[in-house]
Design an enzyme around this catalytic site. Structure first.
Site, short mmCIF file in Angstrom:
data_model
loop_
_atom_site.label_atom_id
_atom_site.label_comp_id
_atom_site.label_asym_id
_atom_site.label_seq_id
_atom_site.Cartn_x
_atom_site.Cartn_y
_atom_site.Cartn_z
N LYS A 15 34.28 24.38 -43.75
CA LYS A 15 35.32 25.25 -43.15
C LYS A 15 36.59 24.48 -42.82
O LYS A 15 37.68 24.85 -43.24
CB LYS A 15 34.83 25.89 -41.85
CG LYS A 15 33.74 26.88 -41.94
CD LYS A 15 33.46 27.54 -40.59
CE LYS A 15 33.16 26.58 -39.46
NZ LYS A 15 31.92 25.81 -39.60
N ARG A 90 33.00 32.91 -32.97
CA ARG A 90 31.70 32.30 -33.21
C ARG A 90 30.57 33.27 -32.84
O ARG A 90 29.40 32.96 -33.09
CB ARG A 90 31.51 31.09 -32.32
CG ARG A 90 32.02 29.75 -32.79
CD ARG A 90 31.34 29.26 -34.03
NE ARG A 90 31.06 27.85 -34.06
CZ ARG A 90 31.93 26.91 -34.44
NH1 ARG A 90 33.15 27.22 -34.80
NH2 ARG A 90 31.57 25.66 -34.48
N ARG A 126 29.28 12.20 -42.60
CA ARG A 126 30.49 12.12 -41.77
C ARG A 126 30.22 11.28 -40.51
O ARG A 126 31.09 10.55 -40.06
CB ARG A 126 30.96 13.53 -41.36
CG ARG A 126 32.23 13.50 -40.55
CD ARG A 126 32.86 14.86 -40.37
NE ARG A 126 32.06 15.72 -39.51
CZ ARG A 126 32.34 16.99 -39.28
NH1 ARG A 126 33.39 17.55 -39.84
NH2 ARG A 126 31.59 17.71 -38.49
N ARG A 132 31.64 11.19 -35.12
CA ARG A 132 31.89 12.32 -34.21
C ARG A 132 30.68 12.50 -33.31
O ARG A 132 29.55 12.45 -33.77
CB ARG A 132 32.15 13.58 -35.05
CG ARG A 132 33.22 14.46 -34.47
CD ARG A 132 33.55 15.57 -35.42
NE ARG A 132 32.78 16.78 -35.14
CZ ARG A 132 32.99 17.94 -35.72
NH1 ARG A 132 33.95 18.06 -36.63
NH2 ARG A 132 32.26 18.99 -35.43
N ARG A 143 23.15 22.83 -33.76
CA ARG A 143 24.32 23.60 -34.19
C ARG A 143 23.93 24.64 -35.25
O ARG A 143 24.46 25.75 -35.28
CB ARG A 143 25.41 22.65 -34.71
CG ARG A 143 26.16 21.96 -33.57
CD ARG A 143 26.78 20.64 -33.97
NE ARG A 143 27.80 20.75 -34.99
CZ ARG A 143 28.20 19.72 -35.75
NH1 ARG A 143 27.66 18.52 -35.60
NH2 ARG A 143 29.13 19.89 -36.64
#
Ligand code: B4P
Length: 185
Positions: A15, A90, A126, A132, A143
């Site tokens: 996204k 969301r 990532r 992160r 998530r």
């Protein structure tokens, strides 16, 4: 004509990656709630301190906070001619708040899809590159659970406005698929 686009999809579907490219191509602002919240955390604002723990756990920040941030952002001049919302709404409560705030808020909904093995692999990659805070395996699984429980119902909520896009493949190929869907919509 104002172009209002919404990006839905599980964490890792691409996204953020695609939203930035599409918004640039269409000359509309890219409004990412995840980015705005991460920015608040990194600047250590009151908002950032309030949301940091929730984000690190992979849970959703409270609707009131997120709706207020989006409301403020969409009231700015550059959003008058359209915008691309990435990561908001969301859940159904946020979608209803958006409908209340803006008449005809959403024109096209892009749903980026990828299987969960691919999603986890991308986010772990990532994590190795960027570190992160919410890109560790436990939080990624959380998530995905939150996405399935809270965000998937939006596919029905938006009905015929939803365009399903295969998010697997080269980034430029996914971009072309999205552009084709937007031109046809
Ligand atoms: P977000 O920032 O929205 O993060 P995300 O859903 O995990 O996806 P992201 O956009 O970062 O990743 P992408 O798929 O582009 O949210 C983070 C947190 O903020 C949430 O968990 C929540 O706590 C909070 N939050 C945000 N909005 C909220 C709201 N409305 N309400 C409440 N809480 C909210 O990309 C993932 C990786 O895949 C990247 O490394 C990318 O390089 C790679 N990739 C992309 N496309 C690829 C491709 N085609 N092939 C291979 N790799 C690809």
């Amino acid at each position: 004509m104002a172009r209002r686009i919404l990006f839905l999809g599980p964490p890792g579907a691409g996204k953020g990656t695609q939203a930035a490219m599409i918004a640039k191509a269409l000359h509309i602002p890219h409004v990412s709630t995840g980015e705005m919240l991460r920015d608040a955390v990194s600047r250590g604002t009151d908002l950032g301190r309030e949301v940091e723990g929730v984000m690190t756990a992979g849970d959703l920040v409270s609707d009131d906070l997120v709706v207020a941030i989006v409301d403020e952002r969409l009231s700015q001049d550059d959003a008058k001619c359209g915008y691309l919302l990435d990561g908001f709404p969301r859940n159904v409560a946020q979608a209803e708040a958006l409908n209340d705030a803006v008449i005809n808020a959403i024109g096209t909904v892009v749903l980026l899809e990828a299987d969960s093995d691919e999603l986890v692999n991308r986010l772990l990659k990532r994590a190795a590159q960027e570190g992160r805070a919410d890109d560790n395996e436990e939080t990624i699984r959380r998530r995905l659970e939150v996405y399935n429980a809270e965000t998937v119902p939006l596919v029905e909520f938006y009905g015929d406005a939803v365009h399903r896009i295969d998010g697997i493949g080269e980034i430029d190929d996914v971009f072309s698929r999205i552009m084709l869907a937007l031109v046809a919509s």
